[in-house]
Design an enzyme around this catalytic site. Structure first.
Site, short mmCIF file in Angstrom:
data_model
loop_
_atom_site.label_atom_id
_atom_site.label_comp_id
_atom_site.label_asym_id
_atom_site.label_seq_id
_atom_site.Cartn_x
_atom_site.Cartn_y
_atom_site.Cartn_z
CB SER A 153 -0.91 0.02 1.22
OG SER A 153 -1.62 1.24 1.31
CE1 TYR B 268 -4.59 -2.14 4.68
CE2 TYR B 268 -3.70 0.07 4.33
CZ TYR B 268 -4.17 -1.12 3.83
OH TYR B 268 -4.20 -1.32 2.47
#
Length: 330
Positions: free
Chosen positions: A201, A216
């Site tokens: 990401s 995350y």
């Protein structure tokens, strides 16, 4: 008169430090432009449809193939002629995706029901055994570790449920590690190389922090470092390990900040568009890459912004997102 003119010219001359800064700035912009042009040329370069199959092997393993990026990646790999081992937790949706892949592209499929949030538990050990059995004897050349969890999100660390953290770590960290470890021995034994694609990401690679989504971002940072180190470790064996770090993709995991930050939607791509760029990039980039011209441009823009500015903006965006989530508007 001549002396007066000379003095005026001397007084209005451009300072040497300004010229130096302008030169440095122009060189920096030129370097970015050249890298983007090279990237665009690589993206537009057409490869044979069966290039991955011939280069690495006939089969690909895809985790989380039932929606979003994973589903799009599975269909794109099948379009390029690879047979698929589909790994997910919902047997009904796995059957649906498997049937669609076969009907559209005529390739073979296998499905493995595996709730990756149970990795490192007795149930997870049994599922991992089934996965190893499913890939045994197959010419697996590509692995796509796509499955990921973004919850808990929009919360402060002290508010989040500990069990939710554990599930996130199991899926985003442990599952990526164990699935890769399950497939690598076959790649090494066959001696024809392979490709391991781990979906990371931009939250961990292109921005310095992601407040309220701390866990995350931290798990995705693991994915990036895991990929970088394995890339170096296995390069001599022809195995290309890659972390792909996308920005905004239209999926359930995407943080919908575009309402608060106008213009972000210009850089949002569909899962199908991302999958086309991502699959085309397999084996062609370094250990860390951001497929897609729009995402690559956004990455260059993000790296030019000071960390303190990033932190200030992101804290306000994530706080806004938190208010929306807890107000029940989502």
């Amino acid at each position: 008169m001549d002396s007066h003119v000379f003095l005026i010219r001397r007084d209005t001359a451009t300072p040497w430090w300004f010229i130096s800064l302008a030169f440095v700035g122009a060189a920096y912009v030129a370097a970015i432009a050249l890298r983007l042009l090279a990237y665009l040329a690589l993206c537009l370069r057409r490869l044979p449809m069966d290039d991955l199959r011939r280069r690495y092997g006939e089969w690909a393993v895809v985790t989380g193939p039932t929606s979003g990026i994973g589903r799009a990646m599975a269909l794109e790999l099948a379009r390029r002629g690879l047979n698929l081992v589909l790994v997910g937790r919902d047997p009904a949706i796995l059957r649906e995706v498997s049937g669609k892949v076969r009907s559209l592209h005529g390739v073979k499929t296998k499905t493995v029901v595996f709730d990756l949030s149970l990795v490192s538990t007795p149930h997870g050990d049994e599922a991992m055994r089934r996965l190893r059995e499913a890939v045994e004897g197959l010419d697996v050349g590509v692995v796509v570790n796509n499955a990921g969890v973004a919850k808990p999100g929009a919360v402060y660390l002290h508010e989040a449920d500990v069990e939710a953290w554990v599930r996130m770590v199991r899926v985003n960290v442990s599952a990526v590690t164990e699935v890769t470890a399950a497939v690598l021995p076959g790649m090494v034994a066959r001696g024809r190389g392979g490709a391991v694609v781990n979906i990371g990401s931009a939250a961990s690679e292109s921005i310095p922090s992601l407040p309220l989504y701390t866990m995350y971002a931290a798990t995705k940072r693991y994915v990036a470092q895991f990929s970088r180190s394995l890339h170096v470790e296995y390069a001599s064996k022809g195995i290309h390990v890659q972390c792909q770090a996308p920005f905004f993709v239209e999926t359930r995991l995407m943080f919908r900040f575009e309402e608060a930050a106008g213009g972000v939607s210009l850089f949002t791509v569909t899962p199908d568009a991302y999958a086309r760029a991502a699959v085309a990039w397999i084996g062609r980039g370094g250990a860390l890459c951001t497929p897609g011209v729009r995402h690559q441009l956004l990455r260059r823009m993000a790296t030019a912004v000071p960390e303190s500015v990033h932190d200030w903006i992101l804290l306000r965006l994530t706080t806004w997102n938190r208010k929306r989530c807890f107000s029940g508007s989502e």
